[in-house]
Design a protein around this motif. Structure first.
Motif, PDB file in Angstrom:
ATOM      1  N   VAL A   6       0.853  -1.104  -0.066  1.00  0.00           N
ATOM      2  CA  VAL A   6      -0.166   0.011   0.012  1.00  0.00           C
ATOM      3  C   VAL A   6       0.896   1.141   0.048  1.00  0.00           C
ATOM      4  CG1 VAL A   6      -1.718   1.405   1.322  1.00  0.00           C
ATOM      5  CG2 VAL A   6      -1.844  -1.202   1.121  1.00  0.00           C
ATOM      6  N   ILE A   7       1.820   1.267   0.979  1.00  0.00           N
ATOM      7  CA  ILE A   7       2.800   2.448   0.877  1.00  0.00           C
ATOM      8  C   ILE A   7       3.575   2.628  -0.538  1.00  0.00           C
ATOM      9  CG2 ILE A   7       4.782   3.250   2.143  1.00  0.00           C
ATOM     10  CD1 ILE A   7       3.833   1.698   4.656  1.00  0.00           C
ATOM     11  N   LYS A   8       4.207   1.566  -1.259  1.00  0.00           N
ATOM     12  CA  LYS A   8       4.648   1.578  -2.080  1.00  0.00           C
ATOM     13  C   LYS A   8       3.781   2.126  -3.411  1.00  0.00           C
ATOM     14  CE  LYS A   8       8.070  -1.080  -4.762  1.00  0.00           C
ATOM     15  NZ  LYS A   8       8.782  -2.278  -4.913  1.00  0.00           N
ATOM     16  N   ASN A   9       2.627   1.724  -3.382  1.00  0.00           N
ATOM     17  CA  ASN A   9       1.600   1.808  -4.417  1.00  0.00           C
ATOM     18  C   ASN A   9       0.881   3.159  -4.295  1.00  0.00           C
ATOM     19  OD1 ASN A   9       2.216  -0.379  -5.667  1.00  0.00           O
ATOM     20  ND2 ASN A   9       0.504  -1.698  -4.843  1.00  0.00           N
ATOM     21  N   ARG A  10       0.832   3.821  -3.118  1.00  0.00           N
ATOM     22  CA  ARG A  10       0.238   5.093  -2.817  1.00  0.00           C
ATOM     23  C   ARG A  10       0.923   6.209  -3.954  1.00  0.00           C
ATOM     24  NH1 ARG A  10       0.214   9.863  -2.335  1.00  0.00           N
ATOM     25  NH2 ARG A  10       2.573   9.788  -2.015  1.00  0.00           N
ATOM     26  N   ARG A  11      -0.012   7.092  -4.732  1.00  0.00           N
ATOM     27  CA  ARG A  11       0.340   8.148  -5.378  1.00  0.00           C
ATOM     28  C   ARG A  11      -0.630   9.278  -5.286  1.00  0.00           C
ATOM     29  NH1 ARG A  11       3.491   4.913  -5.965  1.00  0.00           N
ATOM     30  NH2 ARG A  11       4.326   3.883  -7.749  1.00  0.00           N
ATOM     31  N   LYS A 167       3.171   7.266 -12.459  1.00  0.00           N
ATOM     32  CA  LYS A 167       4.300   6.568 -12.273  1.00  0.00           C
ATOM     33  C   LYS A 167       5.038   6.743 -10.970  1.00  0.00           C
ATOM     34  CE  LYS A 167       5.227   5.733 -17.015  1.00  0.00           C
ATOM     35  NZ  LYS A 167       6.211   6.046 -18.148  1.00  0.00           N
ATOM     36  N   GLU A 168       5.580   6.062 -10.268  1.00  0.00           N
ATOM     37  CA  GLU A 168       6.367   6.276  -9.207  1.00  0.00           C
ATOM     38  C   GLU A 168       7.431   7.423  -9.307  1.00  0.00           C
ATOM     39  OE1 GLU A 168       9.403   3.990  -5.823  1.00  0.00           O
ATOM     40  OE2 GLU A 168       8.632   3.062  -7.686  1.00  0.00           O
ATOM     41  N   ARG A 169       7.283   8.320  -8.571  1.00  0.00           N
ATOM     42  CA  ARG A 169       8.224   9.637  -8.481  1.00  0.00           C
ATOM     43  C   ARG A 169       9.546   9.206  -7.839  1.00  0.00           C
ATOM     44  NH1 ARG A 169       5.301  15.065  -7.774  1.00  0.00           N
ATOM     45  NH2 ARG A 169       7.548  15.328  -8.149  1.00  0.00           N
ATOM     46  N   PRO A 170      10.556   9.964  -8.418  1.00  0.00           N
ATOM     47  CA  PRO A 170      11.785   9.620  -7.979  1.00  0.00           C
ATOM     48  C   PRO A 170      11.929   9.837  -6.288  1.00  0.00           C
ATOM     49  CG  PRO A 170      11.688  11.045  -9.531  1.00  0.00           C
ATOM     50  CD  PRO A 170      10.570  10.978  -9.560  1.00  0.00           C
ATOM     51  N   ARG A 171      12.789   8.931  -5.677  1.00  0.00           N
ATOM     52  CA  ARG A 171      13.178   9.044  -4.290  1.00  0.00           C
ATOM     53  C   ARG A 171      14.523   8.967  -3.941  1.00  0.00           C
ATOM     54  NH1 ARG A 171       8.648  11.108  -2.653  1.00  0.00           N
ATOM     55  NH2 ARG A 171       6.830   9.856  -2.856  1.00  0.00           N
ATOM     56  N   LYS A 172      15.005   9.540  -2.914  1.00  0.00           N
ATOM     57  CA  LYS A 172      16.300   9.652  -2.699  1.00  0.00           C
ATOM     58  C   LYS A 172      16.463   8.165  -2.141  1.00  0.00           C
ATOM     59  CE  LYS A 172      16.571  14.495  -1.078  1.00  0.00           C
ATOM     60  NZ  LYS A 172      16.765  15.255   0.303  1.00  0.00           N
ATOM     61  N   LYS A 173      17.774   7.776  -2.498  1.00  0.00           N
ATOM     62  CA  LYS A 173      18.477   6.501  -1.954  1.00  0.00           C
ATOM     63  C   LYS A 173      18.376   6.505  -0.368  1.00  0.00           C
ATOM     64  CE  LYS A 173      21.113   5.977  -5.947  1.00  0.00           C
ATOM     65  NZ  LYS A 173      22.492   5.783  -6.804  1.00  0.00           N
ATOM     66  N   LEU A 174      18.441   5.327   0.097  1.00  0.00           N
ATOM     67  CA  LEU A 174      18.392   5.033   1.442  1.00  0.00           C
ATOM     68  C   LEU A 174      19.660   5.585   2.171  1.00  0.00           C
ATOM     69  CD1 LEU A 174      16.818   3.820   4.113  1.00  0.00           C
ATOM     70  CD2 LEU A 174      18.000   1.771   3.514  1.00  0.00           C
ATOM     71  N   THR A 175      20.866   5.368   1.460  1.00  0.00           N
ATOM     72  CA  THR A 175      22.154   5.862   1.783  1.00  0.00           C
ATOM     73  C   THR A 175      22.177   7.389   1.966  1.00  0.00           C
ATOM     74  OG1 THR A 175      23.000   5.677  -0.514  1.00  0.00           O
ATOM     75  CG2 THR A 175      23.349   3.803   0.921  1.00  0.00           C
ATOM     76  N   GLU A 176      21.427   8.150   1.123  1.00  0.00           N
ATOM     77  CA  GLU A 176      21.290   9.516   1.227  1.00  0.00           C
ATOM     78  C   GLU A 176      20.763  10.120   2.559  1.00  0.00           C
ATOM     79  OE1 GLU A 176      20.864  11.623  -3.012  1.00  0.00           O
ATOM     80  OE2 GLU A 176      20.073   9.642  -3.317  1.00  0.00           O
ATOM     81  N   ILE A 177      19.880   9.210   3.117  1.00  0.00           N
ATOM     82  CA  ILE A 177      18.798  10.162   4.135  1.00  0.00           C
ATOM     83  C   ILE A 177      18.904   9.231   5.451  1.00  0.00           C
ATOM     84  CG2 ILE A 177      16.985  10.679   2.585  1.00  0.00           C
ATOM     85  CD1 ILE A 177      15.432   8.072   3.421  1.00  0.00           C
ATOM     86  N   LEU A 178      19.937   8.236   5.323  1.00  0.00           N
ATOM     87  CA  LEU A 178      20.149   7.243   6.627  1.00  0.00           C
ATOM     88  C   LEU A 178      21.513   7.326   7.035  1.00  0.00           C
ATOM     89  CD1 LEU A 178      19.229   5.271   8.737  1.00  0.00           C
ATOM     90  CD2 LEU A 178      19.683   3.413   7.208  1.00  0.00           C
TER      91      LEU A 178
END
Length: 182
Positions: A6-11, A167-178
């Protein structure tokens, strides 16, 4: 549907079908918001469902007011486009809270969680949603229009059946935010 799916598909939905959304689904969405955690269990939210005439009056206020608000010239304004989306959607949920500067941050964080509950449950039920920030410029006028001049309209959510599949919007990589520290 599984929660992660659900989280992944929400737009964010910006085009809606004319088909209405049932009272039962709308109550289910607000019920899920009611269950969201809140700072000190204050539950600072009030949800007001508007449609048709009032929804369109709110959108028209936003359009009229945009010409009087100075926006960042580089980025431009999305207010008129958001107002058009609101007019197209069958339902608008206004999210209000009491004015209380001592609790502003906690209340807004709590309300954000409640709104996310609505958006995720909407996705789970096959209903589209758009979390709207652009009402901020006319929030006092909106509050007065709907009979809550003593409250602050902090956000809105357009609700309806999607007439698009973004379509899915770009997201920062996990390594950029964690970051891990020991």
């Amino acid at each position: 549907m599984e929660l992660k799916e659900v989280i992944k598909n929400r737009r964010s939905i910006r085009k809606y079908k004319e088909e209405g959304v049932s009272k039962e689904i709308l109550e289910e969405l607000v019920e899920c918001a009611r269950l969201a955690p809140s700072a000190k269990n204050r539950q600072p939210w009030k949800f007001l469902i508007v449609k048709e005439e009032i929804k369109n009056q709110i959108a028209n206020m936003m359009i009229e007011r945009e010409d009087n608000v100075k926006f960042n010239k580089e980025k431009g304004s999305s207010v008129k486009q958001t107002a058009k989306i609101m007019k197209q959607a069958p339902i608008l949920i206004l999210v209000l809270k009491q004015y209380d500067e001592n609790w502003r941050t906690g209340d807004l964080l709590s309300i954000g969680g409640a709104i996310e509950h609505i958006c995720l449950r909407a996705e789970d039920l096959g209903v589209g949603s758009l979390w709207i920030r652009d009402i901020v410029y006319t929030q006092q006028e909106i509050a007065k229009l709907v009979g809550y001049a003593d409250m602050e309209v902090v956000s809105a959510i357009s609700i309806g059946y999607a007439n698009e599949a973004p379509k899915e919007r770009p997201r920062k990589k996990l390594t950029e935010i964690l970051e891990w520290q020991s």
